[in-house]
Structure formats: C-alpha cells, structure tokens
Design a protein around this motif. Structure first.
Motif, PDB file in Angstrom:
ATOM      1  N   ALA A   1      38.521  27.886  40.779  1.00 42.94           N
ATOM      2  CA  ALA A   1      39.329  28.390  40.076  1.00 42.94           C
ATOM      3  C   ALA A   1      40.716  28.169  40.290  1.00 42.94           C
ATOM      4  O   ALA A   1      41.404  27.712  41.070  1.00 42.94           O
TER       5      ALA A   1
ATOM      6  N   ASP B   1      40.226  34.963  42.083  1.00 45.37           N
ATOM      7  CA  ASP B   1      40.728  36.433  41.817  1.00 45.37           C
ATOM      8  C   ASP B   1      40.567  37.205  42.591  1.00 45.37           C
ATOM      9  O   ASP B   1      40.367  38.841  42.316  1.00 45.37           O
TER      10      ASP B   1
ATOM     11  N   ARG C   1      42.953  39.506  44.714  1.00 47.01           N
ATOM     12  CA  ARG C   1      44.696  40.372  44.396  1.00 47.01           C
ATOM     13  C   ARG C   1      45.924  39.579  45.897  1.00 47.01           C
ATOM     14  O   ARG C   1      45.547  39.263  47.025  1.00 47.01           O
TER      15      ARG C   1
ATOM     16  N   GLU D   1      39.616  45.598  36.903  1.00 42.38           N
ATOM     17  CA  GLU D   1      39.293  44.207  37.940  1.00 42.38           C
ATOM     18  C   GLU D   1      38.931  43.669  36.702  1.00 42.38           C
ATOM     19  O   GLU D   1      38.606  43.440  34.958  1.00 42.38           O
TER      20      GLU D   1
ATOM     21  N   ARG E   1      38.355  40.671  36.544  1.00 41.89           N
ATOM     22  CA  ARG E   1      37.030  39.455  35.489  1.00 41.89           C
ATOM     23  C   ARG E   1      36.156  40.024  35.958  1.00 41.89           C
ATOM     24  O   ARG E   1      35.667  41.103  36.186  1.00 41.89           O
TER      25      ARG E   1
ATOM     26  N   TRP F   1      36.125  37.383  32.345  1.00 44.95           N
ATOM     27  CA  TRP F   1      37.473  38.003  31.464  1.00 44.95           C
ATOM     28  C   TRP F   1      36.782  36.606  30.389  1.00 44.95           C
ATOM     29  O   TRP F   1      37.103  35.713  30.463  1.00 44.95           O
TER      30      TRP F   1
ATOM     31  N   ASP G   1      38.707  31.320  33.626  1.00 48.35           N
ATOM     32  CA  ASP G   1      39.400  30.227  33.923  1.00 48.35           C
ATOM     33  C   ASP G   1      39.348  28.713  32.776  1.00 48.35           C
ATOM     34  O   ASP G   1      39.803  28.118  33.151  1.00 48.35           O
TER      35      ASP G   1
ATOM     36  N   VAL H   1      48.868  35.310  42.338  1.00 46.97           N
ATOM     37  CA  VAL H   1      48.047  35.882  41.215  1.00 46.97           C
ATOM     38  C   VAL H   1      48.625  37.145  40.517  1.00 46.97           C
ATOM     39  O   VAL H   1      49.227  37.477  40.874  1.00 46.97           O
TER      40      VAL H   1
ATOM     41  N   ASN I   1      48.046  43.441  38.496  1.00 48.92           N
ATOM     42  CA  ASN I   1      47.177  44.072  37.463  1.00 48.92           C
ATOM     43  C   ASN I   1      48.133  44.893  36.398  1.00 48.92           C
ATOM     44  O   ASN I   1      48.231  44.350  35.373  1.00 48.92           O
TER      45      ASN I   1
ATOM     46  N   ALA J   1      47.370  41.129  33.754  1.00 47.83           N
ATOM     47  CA  ALA J   1      46.208  40.243  34.936  1.00 47.83           C
ATOM     48  C   ALA J   1      45.170  40.413  34.005  1.00 47.83           C
ATOM     49  O   ALA J   1      45.068  41.657  33.395  1.00 47.83           O
ATOM     50  N   PRO J   2      44.283  39.183  34.264  1.00 46.22           N
ATOM     51  CA  PRO J   2      44.910  38.555  34.053  1.00 46.22           C
ATOM     52  C   PRO J   2      46.018  37.316  33.407  1.00 46.22           C
ATOM     53  O   PRO J   2      46.279  36.133  33.819  1.00 46.22           O
TER      54      PRO J   2
END
Ligand code: MTE
Length: 319
Positions: free
Chosen positions: A45, A49, A51, A99, A101, A103, A120, A215, A218, A222-223
């Motif tokens: 990716a 994903d 954290r 979470e 994902r 997404w 992605d 990344v 949240n 995110a994302p």
C-alpha cells in the motif's frame, strides 16, 4: 463551533520553545525515515494502515512555510471533528478505535471518469508531498502543520470533469456504528464541504493522507481529508468518502447550520469579522498562555497564490 474558554486551555498548551520541533531536526529525521523506507511503495500500500507508520517517498514542497511546526501533540489532541464529539479533546479520545479501512471513495457527478475506488487505488496515481502549512481556524486560533498529501489539482484532472462541472463537493463517512458523535444532531450529517473548480485546481489545495511524515491520525481525518490553507479550517473536511463534480454550489455543513456566520468561501480575512468576534488576530496554539496574539494575514498569508481567484468578488458579501 465552540470557543475555548481559559478554563479549557490544557496545560500542554503552555509549552516552552524547547518543546517545539526544530524544523531542521524535523527535516533531518524525515530524510532518515524516508531513506530507510525507500521502495516500500513497491511492497504494498502507498499509505499503510498501521497507526503512525512512516510514509515512504515523500518529497518536499516549494509551498511549505519556514515557520516552526506545532508539536505532534498539539496537532493531534486539539481538534474539531464533530463525528467524534464537539469538545476539542473528544476526537483524540473517541477516535482511537476507529478503523479507517476498508475505505472507498466514490467519484461522481459531471466527470468522464467516475466510480468507487478503494482508498489505496485512489491515491496510487499521485505523488506524496510534504506541505508545511499555516492553518487558521475560524475560532481565531492557528497552528503550523506538516501535512503529507497529494495535489487536489492532480486528482481533479485525473477524473476529467466535464465543462458542466463548476464545483467539487465532498462528503464525510456517515456511519453511526463507527462515529459516536453522529448520534447527536450537532450538524446535519453527513459533514459536507465544497470548492469551486478554480479553487480545487489551485496548486495549494491538497488531500492530506499524512502528518509529520506518518499516516494521518484518525482524529485529524484518516484516511484522507481536504486541506485548503487560505481558508478557515472548517473547509478542511475529514474522512472523505465522496467527491462529486457539480454544476451548482454545493451544500456545506457550517454554511447550512449558520449561514450568517459561515459562508461558502470562508477565505481567511482579517477585515471581515465573524458576527460574534474579530478575525483581525489569532492565537497560535502552543505559544503559551501569555503570548500575544499575532495579526491574521489576508488569505492566511497565501495571497500571492490565490488572490487572483477572487478579484471580481466582493469579499464582504462572499465571506
Ligand atoms: N470534518 C468533519 N468531517 N467533521 C468536522 O467536524 N471540523 C472542521 C474540519 N473538518 C470537521 C471537519 C473544523 S471546524 C476544523 S477547524 C478542522 O477540521 C480541524 O482540523 P484539525 O482537527 O485536523 O486541526
């Protein structure tokens, strides 16, 4: 939006300069992290994903400010994200189990290329850039944030809007089971925002997927979230699941909630006060309780890049 009372100011805001990340150290750290992860994109990716995973192959942007970024703590614990509560600490406290994902992002409306894309796949065609931007909230506070993002202009071009498309509208995820704040009608959900096509294709506008080379947390959206540094922070819609090309000016959450207070344009403008407070000055988060406020700059200091977009517009009426 709630105005913070002195009693709400966290002790961590009363930080010394030494708590600040030195920009040179920060860049060096970024270069080391980037170097150790070269080629990670090839392995999977573009945006992992996990954290706080480091993002690879992030290039520096010519649009970054030289100002010292706010601390990671300031940026990730003092937030507005009503889907996780209306208090400044709520997003940090309530979004930890979220979470982001799987997404998907749906692109529709007046465009040649449309569809629903896995996150992605959506970002894969675009380069990741670090953009250190001054950010100004309509509540008269500001931060400097080292975003990592993709150019929104490139995204718009990629989906080939037709001549009918005059605006881009965005929507946030609207899932009560994952976002506790949605159970309250603090806004008319889903959170919505929009830009004109000219604004969306200005080189400063980005879709952020990271922060401090990592990344996106949240609580910061995110994302993927919008960042338009010459506008008040509420334009920066978080947790985007839909991007629609429209002929008409789209509905925007704060404008719908309080049209006299929050306009569609929401350009940072020290000369046009909010009906309930001045916009002439701002408090830099993290500067300490006793630091004097600093003057707010027209278009948040980005006039050279964006003033031409509004040359025929009365900015008092189009606030
Ligand atoms: N996006 C969604 N979906 N929901 C929100 O409540 N708040 C906005 C904007 N994006 C909000 C949102 C407001 S008012 C601000 S000031 C910024 O997010 C804050 O971004 P930050 O918490 O990353 O600093």
């Amino acid at each position: 939006m709630l105005i913070k009372k002195p009693a709400d100011i966290r002790p961590s805001e009363i930080t010394s300069q030494s708590n600040y990340c030195n920009r040179r150290d920060f860049l060096r750290a970024g270069a080391i992290a980037g170097g150790s992860l070269l080629g990670a994109n090839a392995l999977g990716a573009v945006v992992p994903d996990a954290r706080r995973a480091k993002l690879a192959d992030v290039r520096a942007s010519e649009f970054s400010t030289d100002e010292t970024p706010n601390s990671y703590e300031d940026i990730t614990t003092y937030n507005n994200y009503y889907e996780f509560g209306t208090g400044k600490a709520d997003p940090f406290e309530n979004a930890q189990d979220f979470e982001p994902r799987p997404w998907t992002i749906t692109v529709d409306g007046h465009a040649e290329k449309k569809g629903t894309f896995d996150f992605d796949d959506f970002i894969k065609p675009f380069d990741l850039e670090e953009r250190i931007y001054r950010m100004r909230c309509v509540e008269a506070w500001s931060m400097v944030i080292p975003w990592v993002g993709i150019s929104l202009a490139e995204v718009v071009k990629h989906f080939k809007p037709t001549s009918k498309a005059k605006y881009v509208a965005f929507e946030t995820l609207n899932d009560r089971s994952r976002m506790p704040g949605l159970r309250r009608r603090s806004l008319d959900w889903p959170y919505r925002e929009g830009l004109t096509i000219a604004e969306a294709t200005n080189p400063l506008a980005i879709l952020a997927v990271g922060l401090y080379g990592e990344v996106l947390p949240n609580q910061n959206g995110a994302p993927i979230r919008l960042v338009v540094p010459w506008k008040y922070g509420f334009k920066g819609i978080k947790g985007i699941v839909r991007m629609r090309f429209t002929e008409r000016q789209p509905d925007c959450s704060w404008n719908m909630a309080q049209p006299r207070e929050y306009g569609f344009y929401a350009n940072v403008n020290p000369d046009v006060d909010h009906p309930r407070w001045s916009q002439a000055r701002e408090r830099r988060i993290g500067a300490g309780l006793f630091a004097s406020k600093q003057p707010t700059l027209m278009f948040n200091g980005y006039g050279e890049q964006v003033a031409h977009l509004y040359k025929d517009l009365d900015l008092r009426r189009n606030y």
